[in-house]
Scaffold this motif. Structure first.
Motif, short mmCIF file in Angstrom:
data_model
loop_
_atom_site.label_atom_id
_atom_site.label_comp_id
_atom_site.label_asym_id
_atom_site.label_seq_id
_atom_site.Cartn_x
_atom_site.Cartn_y
_atom_site.Cartn_z
N PRO A 96 0.81 -1.22 0.00
CA PRO A 96 0.00 0.00 0.00
C PRO A 96 0.84 1.27 0.00
O PRO A 96 0.42 2.30 -0.52
N VAL A 97 2.04 1.21 0.61
CA VAL A 97 2.97 2.34 0.62
C VAL A 97 4.28 1.86 -0.01
O VAL A 97 4.89 0.90 0.47
N PRO A 98 4.75 2.51 -1.09
CA PRO A 98 5.99 2.07 -1.74
C PRO A 98 7.17 2.15 -0.77
O PRO A 98 7.38 3.20 -0.15
N PRO A 99 7.94 1.07 -0.59
CA PRO A 99 9.11 1.14 0.28
C PRO A 99 10.09 2.20 -0.23
O PRO A 99 10.32 2.33 -1.44
N SER A 100 10.66 2.96 0.70
CA SER A 100 11.55 4.04 0.28
C SER A 100 12.71 4.17 1.25
O SER A 100 12.67 3.67 2.37
N THR A 101 13.74 4.88 0.80
CA THR A 101 14.94 5.06 1.60
C THR A 101 15.67 6.32 1.16
O THR A 101 15.44 6.85 0.07
N THR A 102 16.54 6.80 2.03
CA THR A 102 17.46 7.87 1.66
C THR A 102 18.71 7.25 1.07
O THR A 102 18.93 6.03 1.14
N VAL A 103 19.57 8.10 0.50
CA VAL A 103 20.87 7.68 -0.02
C VAL A 103 21.89 8.74 0.39
O VAL A 103 21.68 9.93 0.13
N ALA A 104 22.96 8.33 1.03
CA ALA A 104 24.07 9.23 1.34
C ALA A 104 25.36 8.44 1.22
O ALA A 104 25.61 7.52 2.02
N VAL A 105 26.16 8.77 0.21
CA VAL A 105 27.30 7.93 -0.15
C VAL A 105 28.54 8.78 -0.40
O VAL A 105 28.45 9.86 -1.02
N ALA A 106 29.67 8.27 0.05
CA ALA A 106 30.97 8.82 -0.32
C ALA A 106 31.66 7.81 -1.21
O ALA A 106 31.93 6.67 -0.79
N LEU A 107 31.90 8.19 -2.46
CA LEU A 107 32.53 7.30 -3.43
C LEU A 107 34.00 7.67 -3.58
O LEU A 107 34.36 8.85 -3.74
N ASP A 108 34.87 6.67 -3.54
CA ASP A 108 36.30 6.87 -3.72
C ASP A 108 36.58 6.92 -5.22
O ASP A 108 36.45 5.91 -5.92
N GLY A 110 39.54 7.94 -6.87
CA GLY A 110 40.95 8.21 -7.11
C GLY A 110 41.45 9.40 -6.32
O GLY A 110 41.60 9.33 -5.10
N ALA A 111 41.69 10.50 -7.00
CA ALA A 111 42.22 11.70 -6.34
C ALA A 111 41.13 12.51 -5.65
O ALA A 111 41.43 13.49 -4.96
N GLU A 112 39.87 12.10 -5.82
CA GLU A 112 38.75 12.86 -5.28
C GLU A 112 37.80 11.98 -4.48
O GLU A 112 37.70 10.77 -4.74
N TRP A 113 37.09 12.61 -3.56
CA TRP A 113 35.91 12.03 -2.95
C TRP A 113 34.69 12.58 -3.68
O TRP A 113 34.62 13.78 -3.96
N ARG A 114 33.76 11.69 -3.98
CA ARG A 114 32.50 12.13 -4.58
C ARG A 114 31.38 11.83 -3.59
O ARG A 114 31.25 10.71 -3.10
N PHE A 115 30.55 12.85 -3.33
CA PHE A 115 29.45 12.72 -2.38
C PHE A 115 28.13 12.79 -3.12
O PHE A 115 27.85 13.77 -3.83
N GLU A 243 16.24 17.22 -6.28
CA GLU A 243 16.91 17.36 -4.99
C GLU A 243 18.00 16.28 -4.83
O GLU A 243 17.96 15.45 -3.93
N ILE A 244 18.98 16.34 -5.70
CA ILE A 244 20.11 15.41 -5.65
C ILE A 244 21.37 16.24 -5.42
O ILE A 244 21.62 17.21 -6.14
N ILE A 245 22.13 15.89 -4.41
CA ILE A 245 23.42 16.55 -4.17
C ILE A 245 24.51 15.67 -4.77
O ILE A 245 24.58 14.47 -4.50
N ASP A 246 25.35 16.26 -5.59
CA ASP A 246 26.48 15.56 -6.19
C ASP A 246 27.67 16.52 -6.15
O ASP A 246 27.75 17.45 -6.94
N GLN A 247 28.56 16.29 -5.20
CA GLN A 247 29.70 17.19 -5.03
C GLN A 247 30.99 16.39 -4.89
O GLN A 247 30.98 15.23 -4.49
N ARG A 248 32.09 17.06 -5.22
CA ARG A 248 33.40 16.43 -5.14
C ARG A 248 34.36 17.31 -4.33
O ARG A 248 34.23 18.53 -4.31
N ARG A 249 35.32 16.63 -3.68
CA ARG A 249 36.36 17.33 -2.96
C ARG A 249 37.69 16.60 -3.22
O ARG A 249 37.74 15.37 -3.17
N PRO A 250 38.77 17.36 -3.45
CA PRO A 250 40.08 16.70 -3.55
C PRO A 250 40.40 15.97 -2.25
O PRO A 250 40.15 16.49 -1.16
N LYS A 251 40.95 14.79 -2.36
CA LYS A 251 41.26 14.03 -1.15
C LYS A 251 42.24 14.78 -0.24
O LYS A 251 42.18 14.65 0.98
N SER A 252 43.09 15.59 -0.85
CA SER A 252 44.07 16.33 -0.06
C SER A 252 43.42 17.34 0.88
O SER A 252 44.05 17.80 1.83
N GLU A 253 42.14 17.68 0.61
CA GLU A 253 41.45 18.67 1.42
C GLU A 253 40.49 18.05 2.43
O GLU A 253 39.82 18.78 3.18
#
Length: 319
Positions: A96-108, A110-115, A243-253
């Motif tokens: 009766p109610v579609p199952p749902s979830t949030t997503v919050a991920v840090a992807l490696d 290489g030289a960057e983190w992707r959120f 409403e999707i956040i997609d950001q990157r940061r250099p690993k050095s930071e």
């Protein structure tokens, strides 16, 4: 790198798992998925619907993380792939109610983190910058719940009884509360009017009233929709608001990454699981019923915390 993970069910005795799911794939991906509690209590093969959603999406994210090329895919492609996996798993269940979830991920990457984030699970970078979406519809439910809790507390013997009666009314709707004889129609209208004013949604008063009278059990209708109470979520359909956040940061930071669910009402100054737990228990002591400084859509009881909570911390620099 050092990893800390705490995943705590809302049930104080720990007898049942919560709806939060964490994913740790060293060198590839780290994520937290907060499955939405099904207001009707749907269970699939012994697994609550919210947890099923979180497990399904985390498994698909793990498959994506195993492919370095997919980790670099466009955000919409990644979110759609996760959504398709959830739709495949749940469509035939006809819940009766579609199952749902949030997503919050840090992807490696290489030289960057992707959120990558969808929903109100948050990521804090270097103990300061917070990436997270808040939902107006939760603000509406919270404003109504606080008023309702105080009204029902005057009718019952114990705070726990008031909390469970409030949850029933907020989840099933104020109309149900009137039918139960807990409120008069005029009292229900006053709560709706107060919540509408508290959230500044007077221009959308009819929408707010219909939602509160129908309860959180109708909230799924606003997921991936448009309008004043709409919000984007992972429920097997396409997102509607972007409403999707997609950001990157250099690993050095990046010194630390903290991924946390809304079961933590307060953010600590220090990036450690112990600090998050201390902040949690301080908030519990200060506002046990979650009607004051840490108001939310549910309060704590003698047998349950107000929500499941998960904190996943990556210490990416030497400590």
């Amino acid at each position: 790198m050092q990893v800390e993970l705490l995943n705590r069910s809302k049930y104080r005795d720990g007898a049942q798992p919560g709806d939060d799911v964490a994913l740790v794939l060293p060198g590839m991906a780290y994520g937290v998925f907060d499955g939405a509690t099904d207001p009707r209590g749907s269970v699939v093969d012994g697994t609550p619907a919210g947890r099923l959603a979180a497990l399904t999406v985390s498994a698909e994210l793990a498959a994506i993380a195993l492919d370095p090329a997919l980790r670099e895919a466009a955000p919409r492609e990644l979110i759609d792939r996760l959504s398709d996996a959830l739709e495949r798993r749940t469509a035939a269940l006809d819940l009766p109610v579609p199952p749902s979830t949030t997503v919050a991920v840090a992807l490696d990457c290489g030289a960057e983190w992707r959120f990558l984030l969808l929903g109100d699970t948050g990521i804090r970078i270097n103990g300061g910058e917070v990436l997270r979406f808040d939902k107006v519809i939760d603000d509406v439910s919270t404003a109504a719940r606080v008023r309702l809790f105080h009204a029902l507390r005057r009718q019952v013997t114990t705070p726990d009884e008031a909390e469970y009666a409030t949850r029933r009314a907020i989840f099933l709707g104020l109309d149900q509360c009137v039918a139960d004889g807990r409120l008069t129609p005029a009292e229900a209208d006053d709560i709706v009017a107060g919540a509408t004013a508290d959230t500044g949604l007077t221009a959308d008063a009819d929408t707010v009233a219909a939602f509160l009278k129908g309860g959180i059990q109708t909230q799924y209708r606003f997921g991936n929709a448009t309008g004043p109470l709409a919000f984007d979520t992972m429920n097997g359909t396409r997102t509607g608001l972007g409403e999707i956040i997609d950001q990157r940061r250099p690993k050095s930071e990046v010194r630390s990454i903290e991924i946390f669910t809304d079961g933590y009402p307060a953010l600590p100054a220090e990036a450690s699981a112990a600090a998050w737990e201390t902040a949690f228990h301080e908030a519990e002591a200060a506002d046990f019923h979650k009607t004051g400084a840490f108001a939310t859509v549910k309060g704590s009881t003698g047998t349950e915390f107000f929500d499941d909570r998960t904190i996943l911390i990556l210490h990416t620099a030497a400590r």
